[in-house]
Write a protein that holds these residues in place. Sequence first.
Motif, mmCIF file in Angstrom:
data_model
loop_
_atom_site.group_PDB
_atom_site.id
_atom_site.type_symbol
_atom_site.label_atom_id
_atom_site.label_comp_id
_atom_site.label_asym_id
_atom_site.label_seq_id
_atom_site.Cartn_x
_atom_site.Cartn_y
_atom_site.Cartn_z
ATOM 1 N N ARG A 171 -31.135 21.049 22.908
ATOM 2 C CA ARG A 171 -32.098 21.991 23.452
ATOM 3 C C ARG A 171 -33.472 21.750 22.824
ATOM 4 N N GLY A 172 -34.515 22.164 23.545
ATOM 5 C CA GLY A 172 -35.849 22.201 22.998
ATOM 6 C C GLY A 172 -36.363 20.876 22.500
ATOM 7 N N ALA A 173 -36.970 20.921 21.283
ATOM 8 C CA ALA A 173 -37.584 19.727 20.711
ATOM 9 C C ALA A 173 -36.562 18.648 20.419
ATOM 10 N N ALA A 174 -35.351 19.051 20.018
ATOM 11 C CA ALA A 174 -34.307 18.062 19.738
ATOM 12 C C ALA A 174 -33.946 17.280 20.994
ATOM 13 N N LEU A 175 -33.900 17.959 22.134
ATOM 14 C CA LEU A 175 -33.591 17.286 23.398
ATOM 15 C C LEU A 175 -34.708 16.322 23.780
ATOM 16 N N ALA A 176 -35.956 16.782 23.695
ATOM 17 C CA ALA A 176 -37.084 15.913 24.057
ATOM 18 C C ALA A 176 -37.140 14.678 23.169
ATOM 19 N N GLN A 177 -36.888 14.861 21.862
ATOM 20 C CA GLN A 177 -36.918 13.725 20.950
ATOM 21 C C GLN A 177 -35.794 12.743 21.246
ATOM 22 N N ALA A 178 -34.594 13.267 21.528
ATOM 23 C CA ALA A 178 -33.457 12.397 21.835
ATOM 24 C C ALA A 178 -33.695 11.616 23.121
ATOM 25 N N VAL A 179 -34.306 12.258 24.129
ATOM 26 C CA VAL A 179 -34.582 11.583 25.398
ATOM 27 C C VAL A 179 -35.581 10.447 25.193
ATOM 28 N N ASP A 180 -36.658 10.728 24.479
ATOM 29 C CA ASP A 180 -37.666 9.681 24.234
ATOM 30 C C ASP A 180 -37.083 8.518 23.436
ATOM 31 N N GLN A 181 -36.277 8.834 22.433
ATOM 32 C CA GLN A 181 -35.678 7.777 21.619
ATOM 33 C C GLN A 181 -34.733 6.914 22.441
#
Length: 849
Positions: free
Chosen positions: A636-646
């Motif tokens: 969720r949230g920032a963790a999801l966005a970071q995982a997607v970009d990585q």
Amino acid sequence: MRQKMADAAANPADCSLCVGEDGNGGFVSVAPNATGGLSCDLRCALPRAPKWPPVLQIPPPESRAVSDGGDLAAGASCRATASCGVAFLVTGSNRSFVASVMDNMIPAHNSSVKLSSDISALADYVLADEDSYNGFGVSSFLQKKCTPNLTLSFAFQSGNITETKDVGCNQRLMLWRDNSWLINDELHRGYYQGNNKKKTNEIAAAYDFLSSDKGNFNVFISYNSTKRFDAYDAGITLTFNKGGWQEPKPVHVPRLINMASNAYLHLRSSSLKISFDFVKEMPRAAILSMGPFDISSLIGQLPYVWTMELLFPVILTSIVYEKQKKLRFFLLNNYGVQFVYYFAYMNLQISFAFLVATCFSSVRTATVTGYFYIIGSGLLGESLFRFYVEDVSLSRYWITLLELFPAFSLYRIIYEFAQSALLENNMNSSGMKWIDLNDPKNGMRSVLIIMVLEWFLFLLLAFYLDHFGSFQNGIRKAAVLFHSHIDKKTIQLQEFKASADNEKADVIKEREMVEQLLLESNNSCSVICDNLKKVYRGKDGNPKKVAVKGLSLSIPRGQCFGVLGPNGAGKTTLINMLTGFTKPTSGTAYIEGMDIQFEMDKIYAGIGVCPQHDLLWETLTGREHLMFYGRLKNLRGAALAQAVDQSLKSVRLFAGGVADKLLGTYSGGMKRRLSVAISLIGDPKVVYMDEPSSGLDPASRKLLWNAVKSAKQDRAIILTTHSMEEAEALCDRIGIVANGSLQCIGNSKELKAKYGGSYVLTVTTAAGEVEQMKRLVQFISPTMQRVYHISGTQKFEMPKQEVRICEVFQAMEHTKSRMTVSAWGLADTTLEDVFIRVARESDSTSSMN
């Protein structure tokens, strides 16, 4: 506004009279309707919608809730003087935090303000409207505490005219409640229920801050979405056509959210603020009105009405036909008896459908079978079962046996009801009554007992088969529940002995390792395959196909295990069993200690899969795919966005806006890289990759390999491939599968040393010197084997233990002076040579068997 409409009512011939501005730059006009009143409609275009400030809907003074000792009281004295505050209910798990937020919810202004600048200057003021049309739609502004004569003056654009408006102050009341149940109860009791109902204790909105604190903001907002309109002069009605006129609506939700968000941001930093400047309507074209009885509205209703009414003559005809032919046994038999029997049968029908559904995997096949069942059972009931029932010489036990089939139970019910109705018409009988169920001649009691018992039995069987797939798997589940591990091994012992004789030492050692790991309560293996077997039934006279034969395998964390094998060897079937797509015929596997036979719902949360064929949606972007699968893995949230970009960066789909393009524009290689990224998102503990690099160019393949190497540090990866280079680059251990069974297992060096312990000598000579060269190589290595021979080129395998490399070089240099040697080379065994040799040996063994 009302005066202009009244003037129009007095002069109905003037149908184009503009009676007022709608607050959005358009105008409202009236026209006479069929009842003598007026219809109001929008006629003017709105190409450039004006800005207007966001407004919060609040209850009118006479119906506001007020605070009295922590409760809401009706009939308070402030209602008579229109001085009651505007109530907001609040709750949350952290009361001190909620109190801090409430203190900052509405900015404080201690003196009267006059604004003459742009409308965005009103952003810091919470404007409110009391549910009734009031010029611009703003009646007051909210404050934490109102001082005497506190006012707000501002300018706004009305058509082509700039006007000024003064509004007074309304004090807000923040009322704490201990839980959301109390809030829901008070909101319901204070809900506005209509113009003719008493209106008291109305709440402006309610905030539930749940588990929010300074580091976590989560709020649930309740508000009244109804819009209050008081009646205008008699004979005048407001008509709202599609896209037609409305007064400026208060923007409830955005303002309520903005109030809470700014209060929270103020706690984090006094300089942070979300400025809610203005809202605008969508531009619109002019609307041509045809009055309240226009053709489009009339025709738009007719097709639906006609369609529904067409059912009436069908139903009417059926009822009259039954009445004429005296077939209405539904009226002659006891309604209670009929209800019980039909209710029992309908539930039996539903449970029977659930049971039969376990036998089908195709909707089309199930549908066709269902219709054949209906037609066939009806014909059998009329042509066969009826004569059995009427034949008094036939044993009733046979009738009862046939009634175990649900269709015959229904036929018996209808038959007995019809016979009772016929007796009533001909012999003044009273039809089927409760007392008639005791008559053994009609058999109705036994039918009811059969239906009720089958109802529950079919549901239990349907649940059993849907959960376990077969009776065999269910029995095995019971054995596991009773910890009968030894009994399970006894069942598999015969298959194990049959296959163990043909297994090589490394495969037997792996099987023994699996048995040892299963005895340990804690082990570091992420994947343990315990004698997995999958057999597909033969169709159209073909024999059964054994796809996987008793495979035992263990894969610890931090290891990438490669599965090599020719097409049809069982690699994809193995992956499908481990991922739950296919149920094993026997044996099982444990993923992080969980059994694939019975705990796949838990296993799915901790695995990632890159299937052989991409399972992607053409209408989504690459980023949306990863967002979707990331949420399934509880990101969720920032963790999801970071995982997607990585993930996008790891497979080179991040740069150039590729991630935000629709998948329909992706090439095959890009889709493959996205599938790999999906399998790795969410930190899965076990990842399955079925030929992940197929269709990739060399540069993309190299990037993919780097991503896999980085990902295997703290997880187990099972990778199938046809690329020997990929297997050597990524896999810590390799297993070669052929004809459904594991042929050998080990790392690349071990396999080449054990199954490819030979040098390969390739020599090209003149066509007439082929045999002479063969004798020379045989002199160097007596047990050599010629594995290739065409047009003077020969390839020889020479065991390493009887060959010295220096002797081969000396012999070939000496031979060049006596023979025509165009080219020669000496190479060590490759993994590809091992693969070919193992596959060839497996085929020869299989053909002998």
